[in-house]
Design an enzyme around this catalytic site. Structure first.
Site, PDB file in Angstrom:
ATOM      1  N   ASP A   1      39.780  55.905  49.264  1.00  0.00           N
ATOM      2  CA  ASP A   1      40.323  55.035  50.301  1.00  0.00           C
ATOM      3  C   ASP A   1      41.639  55.642  50.762  1.00  0.00           C
ATOM      4  O   ASP A   1      42.483  56.006  49.923  1.00  0.00           O
ATOM      5  CB  ASP A   1      40.592  53.629  49.745  1.00  0.00           C
ATOM      6  CG  ASP A   1      39.328  52.953  49.242  1.00  0.00           C
ATOM      7  OD1 ASP A   1      38.237  53.302  49.717  1.00  0.00           O
ATOM      8  OD2 ASP A   1      39.445  52.061  48.386  1.00  0.00           O
TER       9      ASP A   1
ATOM     10  N   HIS B   1      37.444  53.846  53.937  1.00  0.00           N
ATOM     11  CA  HIS B   1      36.640  54.402  52.847  1.00  0.00           C
ATOM     12  C   HIS B   1      35.796  55.573  53.346  1.00  0.00           C
ATOM     13  O   HIS B   1      35.019  55.434  54.293  1.00  0.00           O
ATOM     14  CB  HIS B   1      35.726  53.302  52.286  1.00  0.00           C
ATOM     15  CG  HIS B   1      34.818  53.759  51.175  1.00  0.00           C
ATOM     16  ND1 HIS B   1      34.908  53.281  49.889  1.00  0.00           N
ATOM     17  CD2 HIS B   1      33.784  54.642  51.161  1.00  0.00           C
ATOM     18  CE1 HIS B   1      33.968  53.849  49.142  1.00  0.00           C
ATOM     19  NE2 HIS B   1      33.271  54.684  49.895  1.00  0.00           N
TER      20      HIS B   1
ATOM     21  N   HIS C   1      33.192  54.827  44.031  1.00  0.00           N
ATOM     22  CA  HIS C   1      34.459  55.346  43.506  1.00  0.00           C
ATOM     23  C   HIS C   1      34.333  55.849  42.073  1.00  0.00           C
ATOM     24  O   HIS C   1      35.130  56.679  41.638  1.00  0.00           O
ATOM     25  CB  HIS C   1      35.536  54.268  43.584  1.00  0.00           C
ATOM     26  CG  HIS C   1      36.117  54.078  44.944  1.00  0.00           C
ATOM     27  ND1 HIS C   1      37.199  54.803  45.405  1.00  0.00           N
ATOM     28  CD2 HIS C   1      35.771  53.245  45.954  1.00  0.00           C
ATOM     29  CE1 HIS C   1      37.501  54.414  46.635  1.00  0.00           C
ATOM     30  NE2 HIS C   1      36.643  53.473  46.988  1.00  0.00           N
TER      31      HIS C   1
ATOM     32  N   GLU D   1      34.124  49.624  56.306  1.00  0.00           N
ATOM     33  CA  GLU D   1      35.514  49.838  55.892  1.00  0.00           C
ATOM     34  C   GLU D   1      36.108  51.060  56.598  1.00  0.00           C
ATOM     35  O   GLU D   1      35.672  52.184  56.338  1.00  0.00           O
ATOM     36  CB  GLU D   1      35.582  50.031  54.375  1.00  0.00           C
ATOM     37  CG  GLU D   1      34.978  48.877  53.586  1.00  0.00           C
ATOM     38  CD  GLU D   1      34.895  49.160  52.091  1.00  0.00           C
ATOM     39  OE1 GLU D   1      35.348  50.230  51.651  1.00  0.00           O
ATOM     40  OE2 GLU D   1      34.374  48.303  51.358  1.00  0.00           O
TER      41      GLU D   1
END
Length: 237
Positions: free
Chosen positions: A142, A207, A135, A204
């Site tokens: 996300d 993500h 990130h 995830e």
């Protein structure tokens, strides 16, 4: 704690970090981590590298060809190292609280097990330019889906949930209609993003990234004969 993808080299293309046009996408106000107390300084989480933003706009167009009126709902995108550190510490604290554990009463092995859980989902806030959290590169975000009525679409798990339910394929073999719906929604998000060149985090469902080390590593796993470089490193102001 380094992750396998952080061994890949970075050759930053120098693309600027730009603001996500909030009129085009659904977002949360205030940003989720700011609500928890994370300090972004004068930065906004709703920023991406210019090329990643263009790909995100393509992804939303892909989604709307299948579900007119639906939107991508952005939970979090750019994240300074200080915010990454805050959330790593916050997540560790939440695990302790949820299990009624006292940090002073934990053995070294218990602490190590808890941190392993945290780092299964969170990248370490390492200041080394060679191993940035995804990130912090402006190349990862996300997100989830919101329908034409402005309602969040059920995905069968919450963003940032430390659970096996967070794995993208958790509902690949549904046991009932509700699980089938969760799986369909996850597949819809994955397809819209993949068609625009994004890769999904293996652990995830929420993500996705394009151009960072994780993206390059996932491409290499799919094509071992190829040579992939990350084109986005940590954004440094």
């Amino acid at each position: 704690m380094l992750k396998p993808y952080q061994s890949l080299p970075i050759q930053d293309c120098g693309e600027p970090l730009v603001a996500i046009p909030l009129t085009e996408f659904s977002t949360e106000t205030p940003p989720p981590y700011a609500r928890l107390g994370a300090d972004y300084g004068d930065q906004s989480p709703y920023c991406l590298r210019a090329g990643v933003l263009a790909a995100l706009q393509d992804a939303q167009a892909n989604l709307r060809r299948i579900e007119p009126g639906w939107s991508l709902h952005i939970f979090d995108a750019y994240r300074p190292l200080a915010v990454q550190q805050f959330m790593v510490d916050y997540t560790y604290g939440e695990l302790l609280k949820g299990r009624s554990l006292s940090p002073d009463a934990l053995s070294n092995a218990q602490q190590a097990d808890l941190w392993q859980e945290v780092y299964q989902f969170w990248a370490a806030p390492n200041p080394d330019p060679a191993t940035p959290p995804p990130h912090s590169t402006g190349a990862a975000l996300d997100l989830t889906l919101i329908n034409a009525l402005g309602e969040l679409v059920p995905m069968g798990g919450e963003i940032d949930e430390i659970s096996v339910r967070s794995h993208p394929d958790y509902y690949a073999h549904p046991q009932n209609d509700r699980e089938q719906t969760y799986g369909d929604h996850r597949q819809l998000l994955r397809d819209a993003m993949a068609a625009a060149g994004f890769r999904q985090h293996p652990n995830e469902w929420w993500h996705f990234s394009q151009g960072d080390q994780l993206w390059a590593w996932l491409n290499q796993q799919s094509d071992p004969t190829g040579e992939y470089l990350a084109r986005y490193g940590r954004v440094i102001f």
